[in-house]
Design an enzyme around this catalytic site. Structure first.
Site, mmCIF file in Angstrom:
data_model
loop_
_atom_site.group_PDB
_atom_site.id
_atom_site.type_symbol
_atom_site.label_atom_id
_atom_site.label_comp_id
_atom_site.label_asym_id
_atom_site.label_seq_id
_atom_site.Cartn_x
_atom_site.Cartn_y
_atom_site.Cartn_z
ATOM 1 N N ARG A 103 0.837 -1.196 0.000
ATOM 2 C CA ARG A 103 0.000 0.000 0.000
ATOM 3 C C ARG A 103 0.872 1.245 0.000
ATOM 4 O O ARG A 103 1.773 1.370 0.822
ATOM 5 C CB ARG A 103 -0.911 0.007 1.226
ATOM 6 C CG ARG A 103 -1.914 1.147 1.243
ATOM 7 C CD ARG A 103 -2.781 1.122 2.477
ATOM 8 N NE ARG A 103 -2.059 1.535 3.675
ATOM 9 C CZ ARG A 103 -2.654 1.835 4.840
ATOM 10 N NH1 ARG A 103 -3.948 1.736 4.945
ATOM 11 N NH2 ARG A 103 -1.936 2.194 5.879
ATOM 12 N N THR A 107 -1.008 7.648 -1.124
ATOM 13 C CA THR A 107 -2.264 7.534 -1.881
ATOM 14 C C THR A 107 -3.192 6.481 -1.300
ATOM 15 O O THR A 107 -4.383 6.459 -1.612
ATOM 16 C CB THR A 107 -1.974 7.175 -3.344
ATOM 17 O OG1 THR A 107 -1.409 5.852 -3.402
ATOM 18 C CG2 THR A 107 -0.992 8.154 -3.959
ATOM 19 N N ASP A 203 0.970 -2.092 13.670
ATOM 20 C CA ASP A 203 1.365 -2.697 12.397
ATOM 21 C C ASP A 203 1.543 -4.197 12.601
ATOM 22 O O ASP A 203 2.472 -4.636 13.286
ATOM 23 C CB ASP A 203 2.664 -2.058 11.905
ATOM 24 C CG ASP A 203 3.035 -2.529 10.512
ATOM 25 O OD1 ASP A 203 3.220 -3.743 10.317
ATOM 26 O OD2 ASP A 203 3.144 -1.683 9.610
ATOM 27 N N ASP A 206 5.028 -5.669 11.540
ATOM 28 C CA ASP A 206 6.104 -5.340 12.469
ATOM 29 C C ASP A 206 5.979 -6.131 13.768
ATOM 30 O O ASP A 206 6.978 -6.594 14.333
ATOM 31 C CB ASP A 206 6.105 -3.845 12.778
ATOM 32 C CG ASP A 206 6.617 -3.018 11.611
ATOM 33 O OD1 ASP A 206 7.090 -3.615 10.621
ATOM 34 O OD2 ASP A 206 6.534 -1.780 11.676
#
Length: 213
Positions: A103, A107, A203, A206
């Protein structure tokens, strides 16, 4: 599109531990594995089966077995890999394909950078593994990728979902003539300005692997 939020005390218990910022990576991986297996039980409710004749120690009988072709499990790299083992515990005979999507953080659009899937998925049920249904762009792109190759039944398993992501997914799949189901452990409050789920769990990649993107 159908969305199923799995309401079960064990799901809620494990999700709470996942959310906790004090949970280290080894524990996080173990919890993801366990949680995905619980979600997969609900997600495979519509898996295709066929009659199968067997003989028990007492008498002949008719049971069922998974139909051919076997289901295809598709983790979205990289965080989806952390969900694969939990899924395969429930569907050990399924085939596995891989879809690498990233991703753009500015944007919020998803693009494909790698794939390892059959060219022809006609007649295949596909189970997509993606920890976070946040903006919905990555999952929508993955579903279109699979249906363009002929997949005729899609179930996505997500640890968490956001309302904004579900709405976008419904919009982007509105013209798609393929049944799509999203199975998740929780529908969270919203997305923040960076496109992260709130309260979320951070995340997922992570926290699974302890490395920066």
């Amino acid at each position: 599109m159908r969305t199923i939020v799995v309401d079960h005390p064990l799901v809620a218990h494990k999700l709470t531990a996942l959310r906790d910022e004090r949970t280290d990576s080894p524990t996080f991986r173990r919890l993801v594995d366990q949680l995905v297996t619980l979600l997969a039980y609900e997600a495979t409710r519509d898996v295709r089966v066929e009659p199968y004749q067997i003989t028990t120690p007492v008498s002949p009988t008719t049971g069922v077995r998974l139909s051919s072709p076997q289901p295809m499990v598709v983790p979205i790299l990289r965080a989806g890999l952390g969900m694969l083992e939990g899924m395969m515990k429930l569907l050990p005979t399924a085939e596995v394909g891989f879809l690498g999507m990233v991703r753009n953080e500015e944007t919020l659009q998803a693009s494909t950078y790698a794939e390892r899937l059959p060219d022809d998925l006609a007649g295949r049920q596909c189970y997509v593994l993606d920890p976070m249904l946040a903006t919905g762009g990555t999952l929508a792109a993955a579903i279109h990728f699979l249906t363009d190759r002929g997949a005729d039944h899609i179930t996505a398993i997500c640890l968490l979902a956001a309302p904004e992501g579900c709405r976008r997914l419904e919009q982007e799949l509105e013209e798609l003539d393929v049944p799509v189901t999203v199975v998740t452990a929780a529908m969270d409050e919203r997305l923040n300005e960076k496109g992260y789920i709130v309260p979320g769990l951070g995340d997922a990649g992570d926290r699974l692997y302890g490395l920066a993107e």
